[in-house]
Design a protein around this motif. Sequence first.
Motif, mmCIF file in Angstrom:
data_model
loop_
_atom_site.group_PDB
_atom_site.id
_atom_site.type_symbol
_atom_site.label_atom_id
_atom_site.label_comp_id
_atom_site.label_asym_id
_atom_site.label_seq_id
_atom_site.Cartn_x
_atom_site.Cartn_y
_atom_site.Cartn_z
ATOM 1 N N PRO A 96 0.579 -1.111 -0.069
ATOM 2 C CA PRO A 96 -0.007 0.125 0.021
ATOM 3 C C PRO A 96 0.979 1.171 -0.181
ATOM 4 C CG PRO A 96 -0.165 -1.141 1.957
ATOM 5 C CD PRO A 96 0.672 -2.244 1.243
ATOM 6 N N ILE A 97 2.136 1.095 0.262
ATOM 7 C CA ILE A 97 2.931 2.198 0.193
ATOM 8 C C ILE A 97 3.956 2.475 -0.913
ATOM 9 C CG2 ILE A 97 2.949 2.759 2.811
ATOM 10 C CD1 ILE A 97 5.755 1.269 2.687
ATOM 11 N N PHE A 98 3.725 1.361 -2.034
ATOM 12 C CA PHE A 98 4.538 1.735 -3.511
ATOM 13 C C PHE A 98 4.262 2.771 -3.912
ATOM 14 C CE2 PHE A 98 4.961 0.179 -7.653
ATOM 15 C CZ PHE A 98 6.301 -0.048 -7.839
ATOM 16 N N PRO A 99 5.188 3.814 -4.182
ATOM 17 C CA PRO A 99 5.048 5.216 -4.531
ATOM 18 C C PRO A 99 4.416 5.135 -6.034
ATOM 19 C CG PRO A 99 7.205 4.824 -3.285
ATOM 20 C CD PRO A 99 6.495 3.464 -3.650
ATOM 21 N N ALA A 100 4.808 4.253 -6.899
ATOM 22 C CA ALA A 100 4.046 4.343 -8.255
ATOM 23 C C ALA A 100 2.576 4.224 -8.333
ATOM 24 C CB ALA A 100 4.939 3.422 -9.141
ATOM 25 N N ARG A 101 1.970 3.694 -7.081
ATOM 26 C CA ARG A 101 0.620 3.523 -6.947
ATOM 27 C C ARG A 101 -0.289 4.853 -6.837
ATOM 28 N NH1 ARG A 101 -2.232 2.594 -1.919
ATOM 29 N NH2 ARG A 101 -3.486 1.198 -3.100
ATOM 30 N N PHE A 102 0.239 5.849 -6.276
ATOM 31 C CA PHE A 102 -0.195 7.074 -5.928
ATOM 32 C C PHE A 102 -0.587 8.042 -7.224
ATOM 33 C CE2 PHE A 102 2.243 6.038 -2.146
ATOM 34 C CZ PHE A 102 1.506 5.500 -1.440
ATOM 35 N N ALA A 103 -1.363 8.776 -7.425
ATOM 36 C CA ALA A 103 -1.646 9.893 -8.256
ATOM 37 C C ALA A 103 -0.428 10.491 -8.647
ATOM 38 C CB ALA A 103 -2.849 10.753 -7.821
ATOM 39 N N GLN A 104 0.466 10.874 -7.580
ATOM 40 C CA GLN A 104 1.655 11.431 -7.946
ATOM 41 C C GLN A 104 2.728 10.950 -7.030
ATOM 42 O OE1 GLN A 104 1.688 15.665 -7.400
ATOM 43 N NE2 GLN A 104 3.870 15.965 -8.134
ATOM 44 N N ASP A 105 3.770 10.577 -7.601
ATOM 45 C CA ASP A 105 4.933 9.933 -6.939
ATOM 46 C C ASP A 105 5.947 11.128 -6.600
ATOM 47 O OD1 ASP A 105 7.177 8.798 -5.958
ATOM 48 O OD2 ASP A 105 7.454 7.289 -7.723
ATOM 49 N N PHE A 106 5.763 11.320 -5.374
ATOM 50 C CA PHE A 106 6.726 12.614 -4.867
ATOM 51 C C PHE A 106 7.981 12.471 -4.770
ATOM 52 C CE2 PHE A 106 1.952 13.721 -3.603
ATOM 53 C CZ PHE A 106 2.041 15.228 -4.081
ATOM 54 N N ASN A 107 8.649 11.277 -5.210
ATOM 55 C CA ASN A 107 10.109 11.031 -5.202
ATOM 56 C C ASN A 107 10.556 11.722 -6.427
ATOM 57 O OD1 ASN A 107 10.593 9.200 -2.971
ATOM 58 N ND2 ASN A 107 9.012 7.930 -3.812
ATOM 59 N N ARG A 108 9.661 12.165 -7.279
ATOM 60 C CA ARG A 108 10.178 12.909 -8.647
ATOM 61 C C ARG A 108 10.062 14.268 -8.592
ATOM 62 N NH1 ARG A 108 9.622 9.172 -13.339
ATOM 63 N NH2 ARG A 108 9.151 7.094 -12.818
ATOM 64 N N SER A 109 10.902 14.608 -9.698
ATOM 65 C CA SER A 109 10.816 16.325 -10.068
ATOM 66 C C SER A 109 9.694 16.586 -10.676
ATOM 67 C CB SER A 109 12.086 16.457 -10.807
ATOM 68 O OG SER A 109 13.210 16.263 -10.415
ATOM 69 N N PHE A 110 9.193 17.556 -10.243
ATOM 70 C CA PHE A 110 7.809 18.256 -10.817
ATOM 71 C C PHE A 110 7.505 19.714 -10.836
ATOM 72 C CE2 PHE A 110 7.016 17.153 -6.394
ATOM 73 C CZ PHE A 110 6.045 18.286 -5.959
ATOM 74 N N VAL A 111 6.595 20.065 -11.314
ATOM 75 C CA VAL A 111 6.468 21.534 -11.456
ATOM 76 C C VAL A 111 4.944 21.756 -10.971
ATOM 77 C CG1 VAL A 111 6.385 23.609 -12.825
ATOM 78 C CG2 VAL A 111 8.277 22.060 -13.130
ATOM 79 N N ILE A 112 4.772 22.769 -10.134
ATOM 80 C CA ILE A 112 3.339 23.240 -10.044
ATOM 81 C C ILE A 112 3.016 24.574 -10.777
ATOM 82 C CG2 ILE A 112 1.618 23.906 -8.162
ATOM 83 C CD1 ILE A 112 3.258 22.188 -6.156
ATOM 84 N N GLU A 113 2.051 24.457 -11.457
ATOM 85 C CA GLU A 113 1.677 25.557 -12.225
ATOM 86 C C GLU A 113 0.751 26.706 -11.841
ATOM 87 O OE1 GLU A 113 3.024 26.557 -15.227
ATOM 88 O OE2 GLU A 113 3.870 24.536 -16.096
ATOM 89 N N PRO A 114 1.025 27.929 -11.412
ATOM 90 C CA PRO A 114 0.014 28.767 -11.041
ATOM 91 C C PRO A 114 -1.298 29.052 -12.128
ATOM 92 C CG PRO A 114 1.545 30.222 -11.886
ATOM 93 C CD PRO A 114 2.046 28.878 -12.095
ATOM 94 N N GLU A 115 -2.492 29.621 -11.613
ATOM 95 C CA GLU A 115 -3.574 29.764 -12.323
ATOM 96 C C GLU A 115 -2.931 31.103 -13.103
ATOM 97 O OE1 GLU A 115 -7.354 30.049 -10.527
ATOM 98 O OE2 GLU A 115 -7.086 28.047 -9.739
ATOM 99 N N GLY A 116 -3.405 31.066 -14.210
ATOM 100 C CA GLY A 116 -2.867 32.382 -15.191
ATOM 101 C C GLY A 116 -1.093 32.546 -15.305
ATOM 102 N N PRO A 117 -0.812 33.529 -15.741
ATOM 103 C CA PRO A 117 0.738 33.609 -16.085
ATOM 104 C C PRO A 117 1.339 33.803 -14.765
ATOM 105 C CG PRO A 117 -0.512 35.405 -17.526
ATOM 106 C CD PRO A 117 -1.614 34.660 -16.632
ATOM 107 N N ALA A 118 2.523 33.139 -14.741
ATOM 108 C CA ALA A 118 3.346 33.213 -13.521
ATOM 109 C C ALA A 118 3.954 34.557 -13.162
ATOM 110 C CB ALA A 118 4.701 32.263 -13.584
ATOM 111 N N ARG A 119 3.811 35.227 -12.052
ATOM 112 C CA ARG A 119 4.542 36.357 -11.854
ATOM 113 C C ARG A 119 5.716 36.293 -11.041
ATOM 114 N NH1 ARG A 119 3.010 39.040 -6.717
ATOM 115 N NH2 ARG A 119 2.150 37.776 -5.247
ATOM 116 N N GLY A 120 5.977 35.266 -10.650
ATOM 117 C CA GLY A 120 7.476 34.998 -10.064
ATOM 118 C C GLY A 120 7.543 33.380 -10.179
#
Length: 484
Positions: A96-120
Amino acid sequence: MGKRLVWIARWVASLVVVALATVFVVRAVDSQRGAPLELWHTLEPKELSRAELDRASFADYLAAEDRLFAQVRKEVTDKLPPRARVPYDRYYALSPIFPARFAQDFNRSFVIEPEGPARGVAVLLHGLTDSPYSLRHVARRYAALGFLAIFIRLPGHGLVPGALMGVDHDDWRAATRLAVREAKRRVPDGPFHLVGYSNGGALALMHALDALDDPALGRPDKIVLVSPMVGVTAFARFAGVAGWPAIFPAFAKAAWLSIIPEFNPFKYNSFPVHAARQSWLLTQALNENMRRHLKEGVLAGLPPVLTFQSVLDHTVSTRAVIEQLHRRLPDNGSELVLFDINRDTAFEQLLTVRADTALDRLLPPAPRPFRVAVVANAAADSAQAEVRETPAHATEEVRRTLGAAYPRDVYSLSHVAVPFPLSDGLYGLEPDPKDAFGISLGNIAARGEYGALVVNVDMLVRMSSNPFFPYLLERVEAGIAPAR
């Protein structure tokens, strides 16, 4: 006289040899105890080299990361022996803790986009043996405020503990440069914040200092540090000695300070000697870098630093955070937030004098060239918390209630607690069921007999979430100019 000095030198040398030989033998014998090495200890996936990191784009890094995770699946998960196919093993595909089974594997690099153009843009750097999971709550607040949030999985992390055997702190610095290049490519004109937790805090400071010498590296406009690894315990300095017997295959376990079942989906439990040594070398390089810039009179170019630190911290030195960092900073609007111990607890009489007096011993008296906020009990007999804020150069503190309290039976925060809210699904004291990751490590109240658990109870009683996390977010927000 000359013969006497020669005799003394030989005698001292003999003592040193005997002492080292004794340490070698004791460590070799001691390493034979405990659990055997598993596939995740012996596999050393090959990360991009330092030169490749300095040439690579973020997309290149993600592609290399995909190959590494595929290798771990093939060489570890698909080859697990029967004894390792248990529910608490993160490398078992049916766990049940196998990371690949989750909606997102937080062991990996990733980006969170803001709503609309990024101001920073914010680049977030995780800690040693950790993963990008650790700063996800801070990143979400940045995104809500219009910032692009970029996480990079630092080399050696997120895969298998053995991956830390083949990387060093210069590789982590190169990965930091790569993430900053991506940040400046994606948001070339907006404010740039560098956020670091623990070992990532040291990397954030190193990058900012390096950028004073070479602005092309990308100078941050703000540095946010959570439990930063400015100084570590003295043991880390000599950690390399503990690994000497590992030069002989029969004593390969000596290369590890701890060999513990891997029941955390987003953090290694096992800890190699090499990683401890690299953390110490990084802090030494950081302090030398700070001293050099201070001596050359260019430290004034460092941006404001906002630091969050538990007064009690078993992993990094709170004294170093104050003395080696904040007392050296220029008068530039920097801020230190300290989380004091809970003075309204049934454990008060069991606290050591050193723990009870930590705040008074560590914090220099006002006035100070940086802002200080102390989160503490509103009264000695009350669990309700208040914050005591002292502006830079002021002597009077302003107190206000926080609308939060120290939880029952919690006597302090810890190194690992600061970046996680109580609702965190993995580490929270009150985990949100919608944020589940197969196991809740922050709310375990273990009672029973010794020897029944796969882990030492000490790992389960350490506080791993922050009841005052909303105040942390408040101070982060205060450093971000409102959108126009």
